[in-house]
Design a protein around this motif. Structure first.
Motif, short mmCIF file in Angstrom:
data_model
loop_
_atom_site.label_atom_id
_atom_site.label_comp_id
_atom_site.label_asym_id
_atom_site.label_seq_id
_atom_site.Cartn_x
_atom_site.Cartn_y
_atom_site.Cartn_z
N GLY A 1 9.86 -11.16 -5.70
CA GLY A 1 10.24 -12.54 -5.87
C GLY A 1 9.02 -13.44 -5.80
N GLU A 2 9.26 -14.73 -6.11
CA GLU A 2 8.15 -15.68 -6.08
C GLU A 2 7.56 -15.81 -4.67
N GLU A 3 8.46 -15.74 -3.68
CA GLU A 3 7.98 -15.84 -2.29
C GLU A 3 7.06 -14.67 -1.95
N ASP A 4 7.41 -13.47 -2.44
CA ASP A 4 6.57 -12.29 -2.22
C ASP A 4 5.22 -12.46 -2.89
N LEU A 5 5.23 -12.95 -4.13
CA LEU A 5 3.99 -13.12 -4.87
C LEU A 5 3.06 -14.11 -4.17
N GLU A 6 3.67 -15.20 -3.68
CA GLU A 6 2.86 -16.21 -3.00
C GLU A 6 2.25 -15.64 -1.72
N GLN A 7 3.04 -14.86 -1.00
CA GLN A 7 2.55 -14.25 0.25
C GLN A 7 1.39 -13.29 -0.01
N LEU A 8 1.49 -12.52 -1.08
CA LEU A 8 0.44 -11.56 -1.41
C LEU A 8 -0.82 -12.25 -1.94
N ASP B 1 -12.21 -8.97 -3.71
CA ASP B 1 -13.49 -9.53 -4.13
C ASP B 1 -14.66 -8.59 -3.87
N ASP B 2 -14.41 -7.54 -3.11
CA ASP B 2 -15.47 -6.58 -2.80
C ASP B 2 -14.82 -5.26 -2.39
N PRO B 3 -15.36 -4.12 -2.84
CA PRO B 3 -14.76 -2.82 -2.47
C PRO B 3 -14.64 -2.62 -0.96
N GLU B 4 -15.56 -3.22 -0.21
CA GLU B 4 -15.51 -3.05 1.25
C GLU B 4 -14.30 -3.75 1.87
N ASN B 5 -13.69 -4.69 1.13
CA ASN B 5 -12.54 -5.42 1.66
C ASN B 5 -11.21 -4.83 1.23
N THR B 6 -11.25 -3.79 0.40
CA THR B 6 -10.01 -3.21 -0.12
C THR B 6 -9.13 -2.65 0.99
N GLN B 7 -9.74 -1.93 1.94
CA GLN B 7 -8.95 -1.33 3.02
C GLN B 7 -8.32 -2.41 3.89
N ALA B 8 -9.04 -3.50 4.12
CA ALA B 8 -8.48 -4.60 4.92
C ALA B 8 -7.26 -5.20 4.22
N ILE B 9 -7.32 -5.30 2.89
CA ILE B 9 -6.17 -5.81 2.13
C ILE B 9 -4.99 -4.86 2.27
N LYS B 10 -5.25 -3.55 2.16
CA LYS B 10 -4.17 -2.56 2.31
C LYS B 10 -3.55 -2.64 3.70
N ASP B 11 -4.38 -2.83 4.71
CA ASP B 11 -3.85 -2.94 6.08
C ASP B 11 -2.97 -4.18 6.22
N GLU B 12 -3.38 -5.28 5.60
CA GLU B 12 -2.59 -6.51 5.68
C GLU B 12 -1.28 -6.36 4.93
#
Length: 673
Positions: free
Chosen positions: A359-366, A506-517
């Protein structure tokens, strides 16, 4: 006032219950520097007891012992240590030289305990040995010396700290007649320097060389005869650079421990080897776990874009309250709320698995997750037995269907990503169709795929062949561009919402942090990530279990070290008594034995790391030849962990023997054979 004063000195030994044996009875005696005093008496008369009290080896008495104006009854452990270092030196009948130390090290031992620098202690010891005629013997071990030479080494050790009092216990008891005269000459020369020399003896010949003979019987002084005076010569055997006593350093304790370990080299090598087996086993198990995890990570990364994180909606949970009741469905939202089945979209038929749309709410949250630079919408479904690629009338099944959003071209074997009207298929499907994957390029096929419960068919041209590799969760698949998917659904009057989102970091080093979030918000990642995580957890458990089993050998090695050090305490009991007699603190003795356990642990750890490294090198060579990959990854952290663990276990195992050694009674220790 006399240098040494004994007033109403009594000594009792407990026998049993409330009974005591009185070894000394109201002893009164005054002794001065420059005297050569012989204490004579029959065995059991109390002369050895008197010697132990005067020497500060036994501190339990009643009455007074005053040394240079200081009352010994007020001494604490520190005072007794300083007394042994500065005021008194011992010469024993059985020499009590430390067998694994050289003559020089035996003589410098007292100075080592006092933390005298190496240059000073060597110079002083060589000076004393030279005056005693042993300058050319300082490199030898005690076993290489004659009885007379051993006694002169013992005298040198007693003199080297320039004490005020020398106590000699039967100094000629183990010597022949000629050597006896030589030793007595040396003792007389010592008295001439102004020191108080006290000899405990049975020998009339020894007593005759004394300036004073004190006779003791049944614990009482029954005779005190003066036989003349000694002419003092102040410069004879004078010790230069007398230093204020300090304490044994850690590095000095390490050196003493090394010298002892060198004496028992074969035994210590076997102990270190035994301890290294456990360390090696644990490191190899950890290296195996790390290597397999690295292999999985590399395989996964080779098949996905390192900037992209796949996101899916939470899993739909079905409940069935009764046999006749209608099935009800509850959908778990990211926030944990439940949506009744009536408000949820109808699901796909059996055999088809697809995520719910966003939903739109999900998209905004992500979109608001930190470091997310781009959000791409996509579609994906997983089927079992219903989706096929049709070529020349033959059906070739595939399980995974989706759009190419978020995919990487690193695994495209042949061709390119699909444009409008084109598809990308995996290597397995291509091989089944055309014999070889490359030959499938450019062929027109019909794709039969189930989308939102509807079976759709359309013709497409194969633009590329994709290798799913050996990643977890890799299935035979068909992919098309987002534009082709929109065209397909529009032509069939379907409105299909995206059920997969690809977040670009924005950087490969931040990919895991995004997955954790993403996980923290309650959304799901890719099926490959989930399977990899599950497999990694299972692998970690497996690794820890194997490491725990290997760790049992560490416990066994700890018991082995404890046992060996206990044996060492028994073997070196007399040495411990000597160390205490020349000023060693309980702390010093503990430090020496703990240093030995530290070195055993260090050598075990280094050996274990070395063996583990060799196993990983050889193991990886074998595995690479068989499977073209390495699965043992020994990191520096594992090596450090192994060495530190070995040292800690060894030192803990050494604490009890070290405490036992420190607690030995010096009198009993010196009597030990």
């Amino acid at each position: 006032m006399a240098f040494v004063e004994l007033k109403n000195l009594n000594k009792f030994y407990p026998i049993s219950g409330s009974e005591d044996f009185q070894a000394l009875k109201d002893v009164n005696l005054s002794l001065d520097k420059g005297e050569l005093v012989s204490i004579v008496g029959e065995s059991g008369s109390g002369k050895s007891t008197l010697m132990n009290l005067l020497g500060g080896l036994d501190s339990q008495f009643s009455g007074e012992i005053t040394i240079d104006g200081q009352n010994m009854s007020t001494f604490k452990e520190k005072d007794f240590v300083n007394y042994h270092k500065e005021k008194i030196g011992f010469v024993f009948q059985s020499f009590n030289l430390v067998s694994h130390l050289s003559v020089l090290d035996n003589v410098t031992l007292a100075m080592t305990l006092s933390n005298v620098d190496k240059k000073t202690r060597v110079a002083r010891a060589r000076e004393v040995l030279k005056q005693l005629g042993l300058d050319d013997q300082y490199k030898k071990k005690p076993s290489q010396l004659s009885g007379g030479q051993k006694q002169r080494v013992a005298i040198a050790r007693a003199l080297v700290n320039d004490p005020d009092i020398i106590i000699a216990d039967e100094p000629t008891g183990a010597l022949d007649s000629q050597t006896t005269d030589q030793v007595l000459d040396i003792i007389q020369d010592i008295a001439k320097t102004g020191k108080l020399v006290i000899m405990v003896t049975h020998s009339e010949k020894v007593a005759a060389r004394s300036t004073r003979v004190v006779t003791i019987d049944d614990g009482k002084i029954i005779g005190d005869i003066r036989q003349g005076e000694i002419a003092l010569h102040e410069n004879l055997l004078e010790i230069q650079q007398k230093s204020k006593s300090k304490n044994l350093t850690f590095f000095a304790a390490i050196r003493l421990a090394l010298l002892n370990m060198k004496e028992k080299l074969a035994r210590n090598i076997l102990i270190a080897l035994g301890g290294s087996i456990g360390i090696m086993s644990i490191i190899v198990m950890l290296s195996l776990g790390e290597g397999v995890n690295d292999y999985l990570t590399e395989t996964m990364n080779a098949n996905v874009n390192p900037l992209v994180s796949e996101v899916r909606m939470p899993i739909v949970m079905e409940t069935n309250n009764s046999e006749n009741a209608d099935s009800s469905m509850m959908i778990m939202t990211p926030a944990g709320a439940e949506i009744p089945a009536g408000s949820a979209p109808s699901g796909p038929p059996a055999g088809v698995t697809q995520s719910d749309p966003f939903g739109e709410e999900d998209l905004e949250q992500l979109r608001n997750i930190p470091h997310v630079a781009e959000v791409n919408l996509a579609y994906s479904s997983l089927t079992i037995g219903s989706d096929n690629v049709i070529y020349e009338g033959e059906k070739y099944a595939f399980m995974n269907f989706g759009t190419t959003s978020g995919m990487t071209d690193s695994n495209i074997l042949y061709g390119a990503f699909p444009d409008e009207g084109e598809i990308l298929i995996t290597e397995g499907v291509a091989n089944q169709m055309a014999g070889t994957a490359e030959e499938a390029l450019g062929k027109e096929v019909t794709v039969d795929v189930t989308i939102d419960g509807e079976s759709l068919e359309k013709n497409y041209v194969i633009s590329g062949i994709y290798s799913a590799g050996q990643a977890i969760g890799a299935f035979e698949s068909v992919y098309m561009s987002a534009e082709s998917f929109e065209t397909l659904t529009a032509e069939n009057n379907l409105e299909v919402e995206p059920n997969v989102i690809y977040l670009v970091s924005d950087d490969p080093e931040n990919t895991q942090a995004i997955k954790d979030e993403v996980a923290a918000l309650g959304y799901r990642g890719s099926s490959a990530d989930a399977l990899a995580s599950t497999f990694t957890q299972m692998l970690d458990i497996f690794t820890y279990i194997l490491s725990g089993v290997a760790g049992i050998s560490l416990f066994v090695s700890a018991i082995m070290i404890l046992t060996v050090l206990y044996i060492s305490v028994v073997e070196r009991t007399q040495e411990i008594g000597v160390i205490k007699a020349i000023g060693g603190r309980k702390k010093d003795i503990r430090r020496i034995f703990v240093s030995e356990s530290f070195l055993i642990g260090l050598f075990s750890g280094i050996l274990g790391v070395g063996i583990a490294y060799l196993i990983t090198v050889v193991g990886n060579i074998v595995v690479e030849n068989l499977f073209d990959t390495a699965i043992l990854n020994m990191t520096p952290a594992f090596a450090v962990f192994g060495i530190v663990t070995s040292v800690i276990i060894s030192m803990v195992a050494g604490l009890m023997p070290a405490q036992k050694a420190a607690g030995l009674d010096p009198v009993e220790a010196l009597r030990h054979d």
